[in-house]
Design an enzyme around this catalytic site. Structure first.
Site, PDB file in Angstrom:
ATOM      1  N   GLY A  20       0.817  -1.213   0.000  1.00 28.59           N
ATOM      2  CA  GLY A  20       0.000   0.000   0.000  1.00 28.59           C
ATOM      3  C   GLY A  20       0.840   1.248   0.000  1.00 28.59           C
ATOM      4  O   GLY A  20       0.506   2.244   0.646  1.00 28.59           O
ATOM      5  N   ASN A  22       1.565   3.386  -2.418  1.00 28.01           N
ATOM      6  CA  ASN A  22       1.315   4.450  -3.397  1.00 28.01           C
ATOM      7  C   ASN A  22       0.616   5.657  -2.784  1.00 28.01           C
ATOM      8  O   ASN A  22       0.484   6.696  -3.444  1.00 28.01           O
ATOM      9  CB  ASN A  22       0.478   3.915  -4.563  1.00 28.01           C
ATOM     10  CG  ASN A  22      -0.881   3.410  -4.127  1.00 28.01           C
ATOM     11  OD1 ASN A  22      -0.950   2.342  -3.518  1.00 28.01           O
ATOM     12  ND2 ASN A  22      -1.941   4.136  -4.431  1.00 28.01           N
ATOM     13  N   GLY A  24      -0.778   7.701   1.249  1.00 31.09           N
ATOM     14  CA  GLY A  24      -0.883   7.728   2.704  1.00 31.09           C
ATOM     15  C   GLY A  24       0.411   7.455   3.433  1.00 31.09           C
ATOM     16  O   GLY A  24       1.511   7.813   2.986  1.00 31.09           O
ATOM     17  N   ILE A  25       0.292   6.794   4.582  1.00 29.58           N
ATOM     18  CA  ILE A  25       1.460   6.564   5.418  1.00 29.58           C
ATOM     19  C   ILE A  25       2.444   5.609   4.750  1.00 29.58           C
ATOM     20  O   ILE A  25       3.655   5.705   4.962  1.00 29.58           O
ATOM     21  CB  ILE A  25       1.081   6.070   6.827  1.00 29.58           C
ATOM     22  CG1 ILE A  25       0.373   4.717   6.773  1.00 29.58           C
ATOM     23  CG2 ILE A  25       0.214   7.098   7.547  1.00 29.58           C
ATOM     24  CD1 ILE A  25       0.101   4.122   8.149  1.00 29.58           C
ATOM     25  N   GLY A  26       1.950   4.690   3.929  1.00 28.76           N
ATOM     26  CA  GLY A  26       2.839   3.786   3.218  1.00 28.76           C
ATOM     27  C   GLY A  26       3.750   4.526   2.264  1.00 28.76           C
ATOM     28  O   GLY A  26       4.946   4.226   2.164  1.00 28.76           O
ATOM     29  N   SER A 149      -4.280  -0.571  14.490  1.00 25.11           N
ATOM     30  CA  SER A 149      -5.047   0.639  14.765  1.00 25.11           C
ATOM     31  C   SER A 149      -5.498   0.617  16.210  1.00 25.11           C
ATOM     32  O   SER A 149      -5.634  -0.459  16.821  1.00 25.11           O
ATOM     33  CB  SER A 149      -6.269   0.696  13.834  1.00 25.11           C
ATOM     34  OG  SER A 149      -7.238   1.609  14.309  1.00 25.11           O
ATOM     35  N   TYR A 174     -13.751  -4.227  11.001  1.00 22.23           N
ATOM     36  CA  TYR A 174     -12.470  -3.515  10.981  1.00 22.23           C
ATOM     37  C   TYR A 174     -11.712  -3.759  12.286  1.00 22.23           C
ATOM     38  O   TYR A 174     -10.512  -4.079  12.267  1.00 22.23           O
ATOM     39  CB  TYR A 174     -12.700  -2.021  10.783  1.00 22.23           C
ATOM     40  CG  TYR A 174     -11.420  -1.204  10.770  1.00 22.23           C
ATOM     41  CD1 TYR A 174     -10.495  -1.346   9.738  1.00 22.23           C
ATOM     42  CD2 TYR A 174     -11.139  -0.299  11.786  1.00 22.23           C
ATOM     43  CE1 TYR A 174      -9.316  -0.596   9.725  1.00 22.23           C
ATOM     44  CE2 TYR A 174      -9.970   0.452  11.772  1.00 22.23           C
ATOM     45  CZ  TYR A 174      -9.064   0.301  10.739  1.00 22.23           C
ATOM     46  OH  TYR A 174      -7.897   1.030  10.722  1.00 22.23           O
TER      47      TYR A 174
END
Length: 308
Positions: A20, A22, A24-26, A149, A174
């Site tokens: 992931g 591409n 945000g935090i990644g 999270s 989630y």
């Protein structure tokens, strides 16, 4: 002094995979790894978006390299294909960042029939780590960083209904997936230790970071109201995605023990600089972790023995 990206040591000669990556935090974690000289693989569902992200990283990373590879965590075949190609091309893996995820979406199923949040957030990463485990074990000082999270505190592993077929709640699913992330991270550390493997498994959370993660659920529902609320919350409460990436960077590079949990240490652990924190006691339940591990092996068809 607070720990920042400036404290990340040289990563020259290190190989890193970020799922992931591409957005945000990644993206921001991958960018710092590359700027510090690492050879970074952006493992992304969309190669096109991954290449756009890579273009934004390469200019600031003259000593690192950026590779983009397709990885759809909602497909066990894609996970297997990614791992096979990666192990063909690389002979070491210093850091695996299990970061990609989906949050609070309407019930959907993965290609393999798993509830999507449990399938992507936990099972996909479980299978990926298993298929890359030989590389991890053979790389001295390797680290596996798994993004959870604060929602894990409200999670419950419903072994009789892991995929929400009997009863489904967007936030409940989630929370289950995020609890599963930490149960997996800590069980992996125990297995590293039992096999006397020189590797660490660490769980992290980004706090409340302004990323695309929050908008996907409302968009899939077609709810303008929920989307507006999420945008307002991001604007008022959230810290930047760049700051949200710090726990990943800390867990991947700082002097710390395996089996710990890292998150922002500021207001209600939603923002601030990274520090080691104590997760909910349910994450330390070894019997639940063992059951989840066995269930995950059965569902994915991927088993691995970690030998020293």
């Amino acid at each position: 002094m607070p720990w920042t990206a400036d404290d990340v040591p040289s990563m020259e000669g290190k190989t890193v995979v970020v799922t992931g990556a591409n957005t945000g935090i990644g993206y921001h974690a991958a960018r710092v790894f590359a700027e510090k000289g690492a050879d970074v693989t952006l493992a992304c569902r969309s190669v096109e978006r991954g290449e756009e992200a890579a273009d934004g990283i390469r200019g600031g990373a003259p000593d690192g390299s950026v590779d983009v590879r397709e990885l759809d965590l909602a497909s066990l075949a894609s996970v297997e294909g990614f791992a096979d190609r990666f192990t063909d091309d690389y002979d070491a893996l210093d850091v695996l960042c299990n970061n990609a995820g989906v949050m609070a979406i309407p019930r959907r199923e993965t290609e393999d029939g798993f509830e999507q949040q449990f399938g992507v957030n936990h099972l996909g990463h479980f299978a990926l780590t298993a298929r890359l485990s030989d590389l991890l074990v053979s790389t001295d000082g390797a680290r596996v960083v798994t993004t959870s999270s604060g929602a894990h505190e409200r999670g419950e592993i419903r072994f009789d209904d892991l995929h929400g077929e009997k009863e489904y709640s967007q936030w409940g699913a989630y929370a289950q997936s995020k609890l599963a992330n930490l149960l997996f991270a800590f069980e992996l550390q125990r297995r590293f230790e039992d096999a006397d493997v020189d590797a660490k498994s660490i769980g992290v959370h980004p706090g409340y970071a302004d990323t695309d993660l929050q908008r996907r659920g409302p968009e899939m529902e077609g709810s303008r109201l929920k989307l507006g609320i999420m945008k307002a919350m991001n604007a008022v409460v959230a810290q930047s995605a760049e700051r949200g990436a710090l726990p990943i960077l800390y867990a991947a590079t700082a002097e710390t023990e395996g089996g710990v949990y890292v998150g922002p240490g500021g207001f209600m652990n939603m923002r601030g600089y990274p520090e080691v924190q104590e997760p909910n006691e349910s994450t330390r339940d070894e019997e639940t972790a063992r059951r989840l591990w066995e269930a995950s092996e059965g569902l994915t068809g991927v088993g691995f023995e970690i030998d020293s």
